[in-house]
Each structure stands twice: as structure tokens, then as C-alpha cells.
Enzyme design. Structure first.
Site, mmCIF file in Angstrom:
data_model
loop_
_atom_site.group_PDB
_atom_site.id
_atom_site.type_symbol
_atom_site.label_atom_id
_atom_site.label_comp_id
_atom_site.label_asym_id
_atom_site.label_seq_id
_atom_site.Cartn_x
_atom_site.Cartn_y
_atom_site.Cartn_z
ATOM 1 C CB VAL A 1 84.514 15.035 117.201
ATOM 2 C CG1 VAL A 1 85.984 15.420 117.129
ATOM 3 C CG2 VAL A 1 83.654 16.042 116.437
ATOM 4 C CB CYS B 1 90.796 14.235 127.524
ATOM 5 S SG CYS B 1 90.848 15.650 128.619
ATOM 6 C CG ASP C 1 86.197 20.451 123.534
ATOM 7 O OD1 ASP C 1 87.043 21.317 123.281
ATOM 8 O OD2 ASP C 1 86.353 19.244 123.261
ATOM 9 C CG ASP D 1 96.721 9.803 111.071
ATOM 10 O OD1 ASP D 1 96.305 10.374 112.106
ATOM 11 O OD2 ASP D 1 95.970 9.389 110.191
ATOM 12 C CG LEU D 2 94.841 13.498 109.909
ATOM 13 C CD1 LEU D 2 93.503 14.122 110.279
ATOM 14 C CD2 LEU D 2 94.854 13.032 108.454
ATOM 15 C CE LYS E 1 91.825 22.818 127.445
ATOM 16 N NZ LYS E 1 92.515 21.926 126.520
ATOM 17 C CG ASN E 2 91.197 24.034 123.532
ATOM 18 O OD1 ASN E 2 92.058 23.690 124.351
ATOM 19 N ND2 ASN E 2 90.069 23.387 123.375
ATOM 20 N NE ARG F 1 95.057 18.523 130.825
ATOM 21 C CZ ARG F 1 94.576 17.954 129.716
ATOM 22 N NH1 ARG F 1 93.789 16.916 129.784
ATOM 23 N NH2 ARG F 1 94.889 18.452 128.533
ATOM 24 N NE ARG G 1 92.631 13.775 121.795
ATOM 25 C CZ ARG G 1 92.638 14.804 122.665
ATOM 26 N NH1 ARG G 1 92.757 14.590 123.949
ATOM 27 N NH2 ARG G 1 92.560 16.052 122.216
ATOM 28 N N PRO G 2 95.226 9.753 117.208
ATOM 29 C CG PRO G 2 94.675 9.016 115.066
ATOM 30 C CD PRO G 2 94.079 9.276 116.419
ATOM 31 N NE ARG H 1 96.015 15.461 119.958
ATOM 32 C CZ ARG H 1 96.185 14.366 119.228
ATOM 33 N NH1 ARG H 1 96.547 13.234 119.814
ATOM 34 N NH2 ARG H 1 96.015 14.385 117.916
HETATM 35 C C1 EPZ Z 1 91.492 20.033 119.827
HETATM 36 O O1 EPZ Z 1 92.029 18.729 119.997
HETATM 37 C C2 EPZ Z 1 91.122 20.507 121.222
HETATM 38 N N1 EPZ Z 1 92.320 20.566 122.066
HETATM 39 C C3 EPZ Z 1 90.107 19.550 121.843
HETATM 40 O O2 EPZ Z 1 89.723 20.094 123.113
HETATM 41 C C4 EPZ Z 1 88.877 19.502 120.943
HETATM 42 O O3 EPZ Z 1 87.966 18.548 121.472
HETATM 43 C C5 EPZ Z 1 89.296 19.089 119.523
HETATM 44 O O4 EPZ Z 1 90.301 19.994 119.026
HETATM 45 C C6 EPZ Z 1 88.119 19.109 118.554
HETATM 46 O O5 EPZ Z 1 87.539 20.365 118.528
HETATM 47 C C7 EPZ Z 1 93.139 21.639 121.968
HETATM 48 O O6 EPZ Z 1 92.923 22.532 121.170
HETATM 49 C C8 EPZ Z 1 94.311 21.661 122.897
HETATM 50 P P1 EPZ Z 1 91.430 17.082 116.396
HETATM 51 P P2 EPZ Z 1 92.759 17.979 118.749
HETATM 52 O O7 EPZ Z 1 92.798 16.879 115.879
HETATM 53 O O8 EPZ Z 1 93.517 18.963 117.951
HETATM 54 C C9 EPZ Z 1 91.212 12.664 114.749
HETATM 55 C C10 EPZ Z 1 89.435 20.101 125.433
HETATM 56 O O9 EPZ Z 1 88.633 19.514 126.172
HETATM 57 N N2 EPZ Z 1 92.606 12.860 114.335
HETATM 58 O O10 EPZ Z 1 90.529 18.070 115.724
HETATM 59 O O11 EPZ Z 1 93.482 16.807 119.299
HETATM 60 C C11 EPZ Z 1 91.072 12.543 116.262
HETATM 61 O O12 EPZ Z 1 91.345 11.228 116.692
HETATM 62 C C12 EPZ Z 1 90.085 19.347 124.303
HETATM 63 O O13 EPZ Z 1 89.756 21.312 125.548
HETATM 64 C C13 EPZ Z 1 93.231 11.891 113.548
HETATM 65 O O14 EPZ Z 1 92.627 10.878 113.195
HETATM 66 O O15 EPZ Z 1 91.490 17.476 117.934
HETATM 67 C C14 EPZ Z 1 89.649 12.945 116.496
HETATM 68 O O16 EPZ Z 1 88.798 11.847 116.288
HETATM 69 C C15 EPZ Z 1 89.663 17.898 124.237
HETATM 70 N N3 EPZ Z 1 94.530 12.071 113.186
HETATM 71 C C16 EPZ Z 1 89.395 14.003 115.407
HETATM 72 O O17 EPZ Z 1 90.426 13.822 114.437
HETATM 73 C C17 EPZ Z 1 95.243 13.190 113.566
HETATM 74 O O18 EPZ Z 1 96.426 13.309 113.186
HETATM 75 C C18 EPZ Z 1 89.453 15.434 115.916
HETATM 76 O O19 EPZ Z 1 90.722 15.650 116.475
HETATM 77 C C19 EPZ Z 1 94.593 14.151 114.371
HETATM 78 C C20 EPZ Z 1 93.284 13.975 114.740
#
Ligand code: EPZ
Length: 437
Positions: free
Chosen positions: A335, A122, A313, A130-131, A28-29, A405, A127-128, A98
Site C-alpha cells: 500500500v 505520516c 497499519d 490526485d484521486l 481514530k480512522n 496522535r 501520499r498524493p 492527513r
Molecule cells: C487512510 O489513509 C488511513 N488514515 C491510514 O492510516 C491507512 O494506512 C490508509 O487509509 C490505508 O488503509 C486515515 O484514515 C486518517 P489511501 P489514506 O488514500 O486515506 C495512494 C494510520 O496510521 N493514493 O487509502 O491517506 C496513497 O499514496 C494511517 O492510522 C494516491 O495515489 O490512504 C497510498 O499509496 C496511516 N492518490 C494508497 O493510495 C490519492 O489521491 C492508499 O492511500 C490518494 C491515495
């Protein structure tokens, strides 16, 4: 009486060992960012090993709204992007998952403009985004957030040095997709190293971008003018689905072959399985994994983190396994700040879990007690399935839309291994979360 609506709920009669072989679905990811990146291409993209899951159907809806033609049959997805236009993607679509935020980079890359709204996903933390926005701004984009809507525009995109404050998977992916259409070279420092980043870079190379360092914390990508014609691509097996089924065997016992599990992406998970007493070995040619669990799982200690650390995950799944392990386990989540919600449902089943700050302290029992529980997110729902397989009596899990999903057919997969599990319709009057957020 108001006409009830039919819900699908999972019924499990636990304590049956799992035996046999299961085919692991496509990732999926990995497929979701590749589908989004297809917008960069002016032609047709044909992707194989695509899982038939709700998030893929949602992404297809978004691509169709943008003007793509999508044909999905027998796990092969064909996307024609000739007619794409940077129209605003409706809130309802963006809220469904997302990954809708993944369209920012490719639309900016192709049209120098993009209009999306805050994504769903989820409820496992704030989940901001900003980055994502900071990264795109570093290439020359102007971004604007007003309420739920997010717009990005650029006169041009120019390669730059970008340092991510956190190795965000999504922000790394958005940045790489925009950089693939930028003038010159972009150097990403603090990049996410997840296998899904490597898959996306393989796709961007197929579109003509030059990429070095993918899978490490420093990635360099050189943009390409444009690409046309037919691009064929394939995604690997889903490491989280494979890890879920490894957890199911640890909890219920058994002897199972996971064909198509992406072995090279699962080193840390295999280490954890061995620590919990599982005998695990690789099929010849890395064609998958075999796991045998003869006795009750041993207690373990884990801390989730960005790849190559233990995947967040699988944290909920391992919480379920720890609930029936022979001793005290410790699970630390680093995380997502709200990813222990499933503990409450596991406690209804008799699990001894104490949460302090970002750590769960679990005292295992020889088995849980089946009862009615509710999935509140995708991986939490999968964890309840794992718990139901290790519980005495019947477990009924509502909230199936969350699970579908990311899992093509978790009941089919586990029933094929001898689990007493089925998906049944049930009339009720409560509104069912339709799995969107
Ligand atoms: C991806 O989500 C995956 N989703 C998630 O899988 C997975 O848990 C996550 O990466 C971490 O491995 C998909 O690939 C579709 P992140 P993503 O940006 O990209 C913070 C599942 O169950 N953050 O690495 O949203 C955020 O809040 C899903 O398949 C910011 O602060 O994850 C979190 O604490 C759930 N600002 C951390 O970083 C930002 O702009 C990791 O988020 C972006 C993220």
C-alpha cells in the site's frame, strides 16, 4: 546553556508477560471522517466513544476555525455547526495530519467551495491527493492546486458514475461526503471497503442520505437536501489499536482480554495471530477478543493490502513480532511505498531484517536488546513499543508525539497489563518533532 525543553519519552523494561484486560479506545480512522462530515449538517452532532488523541484535537481546531463550537468531555464530542463558514484552513492545521484533506468534500457539499492546503500525515510514502480531486471533479467541481494550496468550487454538484483507479480510503470518503450533498445518485466503483467507510456511510444515512453497497467495491449514494437538529452517533473500537495489543501479546507472551475490540472488522488479523501461534477467541456477544500466547511466536508470511486484506497499519507491529519469532518470516507491503522505516530502529535492537523491494525478510531471535530508539511515524512508534516489551533490558523511545496522535495512552493500557512501561519527561536541547508533519 540554552534552557532545555522537556520531551516525553517512553521507558520499557522488557520480557514481562502481559496479563489482564484492557479497554480498546474508539477508532481514530472512523471518527476523523465523521467529524469532517459533521460540516454537512446544520445543527449539532453528538459523537460518543471518541478517543482522546492528538488527531481528534487537531480536527477540533480545524472545525473551530471553520466556525464550529466543539465541546469534548468523557469521550463524548459535541459539534455545533450552525456557524460554519468556508474560510481557508491555515497551512499549519492542514500539515498537522492527513485527515485535513477530509474537509474538501463536506465544505464543497455545503458551500460549493473549499480551500485547504496539502495535508500532512505520516511519512510513509508520497501520499498524493490526485484521486480525491478527480473524484470531486466528476461531481462537477473545479479544483485548482497552486503550491501547497488546494481550492475546489462548484456551481452545483450532480450525482455521477465515478470509478476510482485505486480503492483509496480518503478519496472514497471525500467523494461520499460530497455526493451526500449532490443532486441525484452517485455510483462509486472501485470504492474502498474498509470498516471506516461503512461507519461513515452510517453517519451519512443519519444525515438523510440514501446509501447502498457500503463495505463493497460498489457504493451508491443519493444526496439529501439538508439536515438540521441533533444527530447522535457512536464510533466502534479501534481495530488498529486492538491489533497493536494483539501484537504485543504475541511478542511478549501472555493472556489478555481486549474489551471493545471490533471483532467483525478483524478477521484477517485473527487469522494471522493464529498462524503466529496465538490462541484467540471471541468474547460472548462479540464484546471483544481474548488472546493467549504461551510460547514464542511462530514465523509467518503476510502481505498488506486494501481491506479485507491485512491492514498496512499493522505492518510495522508485525515486523516487531517477526523479529522475535522462532524462525524466518516474510512481510510484503503493497500500500505505502515507504513503510519499512521502522526496520532501521528494530535493527538497532538486534533484529535481523533484510528489505528487498517491498518485502522484509526477518529471521527471529529469542529476544531483542533494549536501547535508545526513535519513533518516526505513528504506527512505527507503536511497533517500537511492541519490540521493547520483547527486549532484554531497558528500551527508551523518543518521538512520543507521533504515538499520541493515534493512541490515547499506550503506557497506561500496557502498564495495566503488567508491562514495565512509563512515560517520563527528559530535558534535552534537541527540537522535538511535535508530532506534526
Ligand atoms: C487512510 O489513509 C488511513 N488514515 C491510514 O492510516 C491507512 O494506512 C490508509 O487509509 C490505508 O488503509 C486515515 O484514515 C486518517 P489511501 P489514506 O488514500 O486515506 C495512494 C494510520 O496510521 N493514493 O487509502 O491517506 C496513497 O499514496 C494511517 O492510522 C494516491 O495515489 O490512504 C497510498 O499509496 C496511516 N492518490 C494508497 O493510495 C490519492 O489521491 C492508499 O492511500 C490518494 C491515495
Amino acid at each position: 546553556m540554552r534552557e532545555g525543553i522537556w520531551l516525553s519519552v517512553i521507558h520499557i523494561h522488557g520480557l514481562y508477560r502481559l496479563e489482564g484486560e484492557v479497554e480498546i479506545q474508539g477508532s481514530k480512522n472512523a471518527v476523523l471522517p465523521v467529524m469532517a462530515a459533521s460540516v454537512l449538517h446544520k445543527g449539532t452532532v453528538r459523537i460518543s466513544n471518541v478517543p482522546e488523541i492528538q488527531d481528534v484535537f487537531c480536527m477540533m481546531e480545524i472545525l473551530k476555525l471553520l466556525g464550529c463550537v466543539c465541546v469534548f468531555r468523557d469521550h463524548v464530542l459535541e459539534i455545533c455547526t450552525e456557524g460554519v463558514r468556508p474560510v481557508r484552513i491555515p497551512d499549519s492545521c492542514c500539515k498537522s495530519m492527513r485527515s485535513s484533506i477530509m474537509l474538501l468534500g463536506p465544505l464543497l457539499g455545503r458551500f460549493r467551495e473549499a480551500r485547504v492546503s496539502h495535508p500532512g500525515g505520516c511519512s510513509i510514502g508520497k501520499r498524493p491527493v490526485d484521486l480525491h480531486l478527480l473524484a470531486l471533479e466528476a461531481l462537477g467541481a473545479r479544483t485548482h492546486v497552486e503550491g501547497e494550496s488546494i481550492t475546489a468550487q462548484a456551481l452545483g454538484l450532480t450525482g455521477n458514475r465515478v470509478e476510482l483507479a485505486f480503492p483509496s480510503v480518503g478519496a472514497t470518503e471525500n467523494l461520499l461526503m460530497a455526493a451526500a450533498a449532490a443532486e441525484g445518485t452517485t455510483r462509486v466503483e472501485g470504492a474502498a471497503m474498509e470498516p471506516e467507510i461503512v461507519v461513515l456511510c452510517r453517519f451519512l444515512k443519519a444525515l438523510g442520505a440514501g446509501v447502498r453497497g457500503e463495505g463493497t467495491g460498489v457504493v451508491e449514494i443519493t444526496g439529501r437536501k439538508e439536515s438540521r437538529g441533533l444527530v447522535e452517533f457512536s464510533v466502534p473500537g479501534d481495530r488498529i489499536v486492538a491489533g497493536t495489543y494483539l501484537g504485543a501479546v504475541l511478542g511478549a507472551g501472555g493472556d489478555v482480554v481486549l474489551r471493545g475490540a471490533p471483532v467483525s472488522q478483524m478477521a484477517r488479523v485473527q487469522t494471522l495471530v493464529r498462524a503466529a501461534g496465538g490462541e484467540i477467541r471471541t468474547l460472548p456477544g462479540e464484546a471483544g477478543l481474548c488472546i493467549r500466547q504461551r510460547q514464542r511466536a511462530r514465523p509467518f508470511s503476510l502481505s498488506t493490502g486494501p481491506y479485507p486484506r491485512f491492514p498496512t497499519d499493522l505492518q510495522s507491529v508485525m515486523l516487531a513480532v517477526a523479529s522475535v519469532a522462532d524462525g524466518r518470516s516474510q512481510i510484503r507491503e503493497t500500500v505505502f511505498e515507504e513503510r519499512f522505516a521502522t526496520a532501521k530502529e528494530l535493527q538497532k535492537m538486534g533484529a535481523h531484517i533484510i528489505i528487498e523491494d517491498n518485502t522484509a525478510y526477518v529471521t527471529g531471535r529469542d529476544c531483542l536488546e533494549g536501547c535508545l530508539v526513535k519513533a518516526g511515524d505513528l504506527r512505527g512508534g507503536a511497533a517500537l513499543v511492541v519490540a521493547g516489551l520483547a527486549a532484554r533490558g531497558e528500551t527508551v523511545i523518543s518521538g512520543y508525539p507521533y504515538i499520541r496522535r493515534g493512541y490515547e495512552d499506550i503506557c497506561r493500557d500496557l502498564a495495566g497489563l503488567g508491562a514495565r512501561i512509563s512515560l517520563e519527561g527528559q530535558e534535552t536541547n534537541c527540537e522535538e518533532e511535535n508530532g506534526s508533519f
